[in-house]
Design an enzyme around this catalytic site. Structure first.
Site, PDB file in Angstrom:
ATOM      1  N   HIS A  92       0.837  -1.199   0.000  1.00  0.00           N
ATOM      2  CA  HIS A  92       0.000   0.000   0.000  1.00  0.00           C
ATOM      3  C   HIS A  92       0.879   1.259   0.000  1.00  0.00           C
ATOM      4  O   HIS A  92       1.933   1.295   0.631  1.00  0.00           O
ATOM      5  CB  HIS A  92      -0.933   0.009   1.224  1.00  0.00           C
ATOM      6  CG  HIS A  92      -1.975   1.081   1.116  1.00  0.00           C
ATOM      7  ND1 HIS A  92      -1.719   2.378   1.480  1.00  0.00           N
ATOM      8  CD2 HIS A  92      -3.236   1.066   0.626  1.00  0.00           C
ATOM      9  CE1 HIS A  92      -2.807   3.109   1.232  1.00  0.00           C
ATOM     10  NE2 HIS A  92      -3.738   2.324   0.718  1.00  0.00           N
TER      11      HIS A  92
ATOM     12  N   GLU B   2      -3.446   2.368  -7.291  1.00  0.00           N
ATOM     13  CA  GLU B   2      -3.824   3.496  -6.437  1.00  0.00           C
ATOM     14  C   GLU B   2      -2.795   4.607  -6.611  1.00  0.00           C
ATOM     15  O   GLU B   2      -1.730   4.571  -5.961  1.00  0.00           O
ATOM     16  CB  GLU B   2      -3.849   3.065  -4.966  1.00  0.00           C
ATOM     17  CG  GLU B   2      -4.836   1.984  -4.639  1.00  0.00           C
ATOM     18  CD  GLU B   2      -5.218   2.013  -3.161  1.00  0.00           C
ATOM     19  OE1 GLU B   2      -6.424   2.115  -2.892  1.00  0.00           O
ATOM     20  OE2 GLU B   2      -4.335   1.962  -2.291  1.00  0.00           O
TER      21      GLU B   2
HETATM   22  P1  13P Z   1      -9.073   7.016  -0.134  1.00  0.00           P
HETATM   23  O1  13P Z   1     -10.286   6.301  -0.652  1.00  0.00           O
HETATM   24  O2  13P Z   1      -9.272   7.658   1.193  1.00  0.00           O
HETATM   25  O3  13P Z   1      -8.501   7.940  -1.165  1.00  0.00           O
HETATM   26  O4  13P Z   1      -7.955   5.893   0.109  1.00  0.00           O
HETATM   27  C1  13P Z   1      -7.686   4.982  -0.886  1.00  0.00           C
HETATM   28  C2  13P Z   1      -6.828   3.928  -0.337  1.00  0.00           C
HETATM   29  O5  13P Z   1      -5.697   4.165   0.027  1.00  0.00           O
HETATM   30  C3  13P Z   1      -7.382   2.575  -0.205  1.00  0.00           C
HETATM   31  O6  13P Z   1      -6.387   1.654   0.092  1.00  0.00           O
END
Ligand code: 13P
Length: 235
Positions: A89, A158
């Protein structure tokens, strides 16, 4: 669809129980996607869950047990029958300075144990600003050493600049990256980064988006249930 909630450092044991209970009750009487919830390590527990609701660990050390202060290993995960883990992550990479090397060894360890792994990739803003080619180069470097043929792998794209900022990637941003990755890797690919009630359907409907990994907008149980409801018919 795969819909996942990453609690990060939010919710207590008690509010997690309430949240998981509510989602589970909803799933009992509603057909839906695969749902994952990643609570804090202190809130992991033995819940009696529907088959399509899975509890996962946000992080664990590649060990059974030992002297790794502040970490948990598989003996702690086994107590609650946790067989799902988030690896790589952005907050672990960029806030907690976890190196690619330790991420790769964690991945190998949990892959050998057969865990379902949600493996996260994504570029910081300065890389995005250099264009698509550099962004893909960066994202692919995060896949170095990762066995992407692993059956129990789910990928999550992400972009760092979209996480927790309220700035969602544009559809084009998402499509460009997802199309490129899916050409090479035949695994489910989630998008994460400021996904919310108002954009989850549009994002999950994009080609090559297999679901969403959601932080902030998923922490309210009613909102999360609504997100599951809204996305249940998207192919
Ligand atoms: P947000 O939805 O708060 O932008 O976070 C995304 C995330 O890091 C999920 O792992």
């Amino acid at each position: 669809m795969i819909i996942a909630s990453n609690f990060k450092t939010n919710h207590t044991r008690s509010s997690t129980k309430d949240f998981v209970g509510a989602v589970n009750e909803y799933l009992k009487s509603n057909r839906s996607s695969e749902v994952y919830v990643f609570p804090t390590a202190t809130s992991l527990d033995n819940f009696d869950l529907q088959d399509n609701l899975h509890l996962g660990a946000q992080n664990a050390y590649p060990t059974i047990s030992g002297s790794f202060t502040g970490e948990i290993g598989t003996s702690q995960l086994d107590e609650f029958n946790i067989k799902t883990i988030l690896i790589g992550h952005s907050e672990r990479r960029h806030v907690l300075n976890e190196s690619n090397e330790s991420i790769v060894s964690k991945y190998k360890y949990y892959m050998e144990l057969g865990y379902k792994i949600i493996y996260c990739i994504g570029e910081p803003l300065e890389v995005k600003n250099q264009g698509l080619e550099k962004t893909l180069e960066y994202v692919y470097s995060q896949l170095d050493g990762i066995d992407t043929t692993y059956d129990n792998l789910i990928l999550a794209y992400e972009p760092v600049w979209a996480i927790g900022t309220g700035v969602t990637a544009t559809n084009d941003d998402i499509i460009n990256i997802h199309n490129a990755i899916k050409k090479d890797i035949d695994r489910p690919l989630l998008y994460g980064g400021s996904v919310k009630l108002s954009n989850v359907v549009e994002i999950c409907s994009l080609e090559n988006v297999d679901g969403a990994l959601i932080g902030t907008a998923s922490w309210n149980k009613d909102d999360f249930i609504q997100i599951i409801e809204l996305t249940k018919d998207i192919k």
